[in-house]
Design a protein around this motif. Structure first.
Motif, PDB file in Angstrom:
ATOM      1  N   TYR A   1       0.849  -1.195   0.000  1.00  0.00           N
ATOM      2  CA  TYR A   1       0.000   0.000   0.000  1.00  0.00           C
ATOM      3  C   TYR A   1       0.882   1.241   0.000  1.00  0.00           C
ATOM      4  O   TYR A   1       1.868   1.292   0.748  1.00  0.00           O
ATOM      5  CB  TYR A   1      -0.882   0.048   1.250  1.00  0.00           C
ATOM      6  N   ASP A   2       0.507   2.225  -0.833  1.00  0.00           N
ATOM      7  CA  ASP A   2       1.271   3.479  -0.794  1.00  0.00           C
ATOM      8  C   ASP A   2       0.741   4.351   0.351  1.00  0.00           C
ATOM      9  O   ASP A   2      -0.197   3.964   1.072  1.00  0.00           O
ATOM     10  CB  ASP A   2       1.238   4.201  -2.159  1.00  0.00           C
ATOM     11  N   GLU A   3       1.343   5.513   0.518  1.00  0.00           N
ATOM     12  CA  GLU A   3       1.000   6.348   1.686  1.00  0.00           C
ATOM     13  C   GLU A   3      -0.441   6.845   1.644  1.00  0.00           C
ATOM     14  O   GLU A   3      -1.023   7.212   2.658  1.00  0.00           O
ATOM     15  CB  GLU A   3       2.017   7.495   1.878  1.00  0.00           C
ATOM     16  N   LYS A   4      -1.054   6.791   0.440  1.00  0.00           N
ATOM     17  CA  LYS A   4      -2.467   7.222   0.351  1.00  0.00           C
ATOM     18  C   LYS A   4      -3.435   6.055   0.558  1.00  0.00           C
ATOM     19  O   LYS A   4      -4.647   6.207   0.436  1.00  0.00           O
ATOM     20  CB  LYS A   4      -2.723   7.853  -1.016  1.00  0.00           C
ATOM     21  N   GLY A   5      -2.891   4.871   0.777  1.00  0.00           N
ATOM     22  CA  GLY A   5      -3.744   3.705   0.980  1.00  0.00           C
ATOM     23  C   GLY A   5      -4.107   2.978  -0.300  1.00  0.00           C
ATOM     24  O   GLY A   5      -4.944   2.068  -0.294  1.00  0.00           O
ATOM     25  N   ASN A   6      -3.474   3.376  -1.394  1.00  0.00           N
ATOM     26  CA  ASN A   6      -3.752   2.678  -2.654  1.00  0.00           C
ATOM     27  C   ASN A   6      -2.838   1.454  -2.796  1.00  0.00           C
ATOM     28  O   ASN A   6      -1.635   1.563  -2.550  1.00  0.00           O
ATOM     29  CB  ASN A   6      -3.492   3.606  -3.849  1.00  0.00           C
TER      30      ASN A   6
END
Ligand SMILES: Cc1cc2nc3c(=O)[nH]c(=O)nc-3n(C[C@H](O)[C@H](O)[C@H](O)COP(=O)(O)O)c2cc1C
Length: 184
Positions: free
Chosen positions: A109-114
């Motif tokens: 997961y990236d920092e934006k939750g994607n």
């Protein structure tokens, strides 16, 4: 090239498996088969979930616990064969998916939750056969396609379906032979 064959067929005389064998020959590569019927995979339960969380927290991702996820992440091409059960696929396949969806192995997961992919595969072929009509692709193939799009980053997803094999007046053997002849 590593080809991972996820065999979720159950019956010895499985029609889905017959088709998958031809697809496998066409795809080639070093084939690693995971025959789910023989693997004795279990749905996650309280004990196994705790074990998994602990291993992830310690970043022990090479642990044998994650061997299915590792095979999946390392494969170049993935072939899934499953009968169409209850508008979807066999429960064996869902158990397998629970086992391979591991943050840090098959996706992150990236920092934006994607979610983003950690898988190598560029291509997945999904094969199924049904007794009647596949009333919606959404819950079987569609679900796997969505995992490919959102988690695994697999862009080339192919769908082979053969329907109505158990309908009155059908000659399933003839239908399967026709499909196989077209694939060859
Ligand atoms: C538990 C079970 C659930 C099934 N559910 C469906 C279904 O929802 N719709 C359908 O068209 N056929 C259904 N079928 C029929 C199978 O999809 C069909 O026989 C299929 O070709 C079996 O694949 P196989 O020859 O690879 O075992 C079901 C069969 C079983 C045993």
């Amino acid at each position: 090239m590593k080809t991972l064959f996820i065999n979720a067929c159950i019956r010895k005389e499985s029609r889905t498996l017959k088709i998958a064998k031809v697809v496998l020959q066409n795809v080639g590569g070093d084939v690693e088969e995971v025959c789910l019927e023989k693997e004795n995979l279990r749905p996650l339960n309280e004990k196994s979930l705790k074990e998994r969380d602990l291993l992830i927290a310690r970043q022990e991702l090479n642990n044998d616990f994650f061997k299915y996820a590792q095979y999946f992440a390392e494969a170049d091409t993935i072939i899934i064969a499953t009968p169409y059960y209850d508008l979807s696929f066999s429960a064996l396949l869902k158990d397998y998916i629970e086992n391979i969806n591991v943050v840090g192995i098959t996706f992150g997961y990236d920092e934006k939750g994607n979610p983003y992919s950690l898988c190598k595969a560029q291509k997945l072929i999904y094969i199924t056969t049904s007794g009647g009509k596949i009333v919606s692709d959404e819950f079987g193939y569609g679900y796997i396609k969505s995992l490919c799009d959102n988690f695994y980053g697999i862009k080339d997803v192919q769908y082979i379906k053969v329907e109505c094999l158990d309908m009155d007046g059908m000659n399933p053997q003839e239908v399967i032979n026709g499909v196989i002849a077209n694939l060859k």
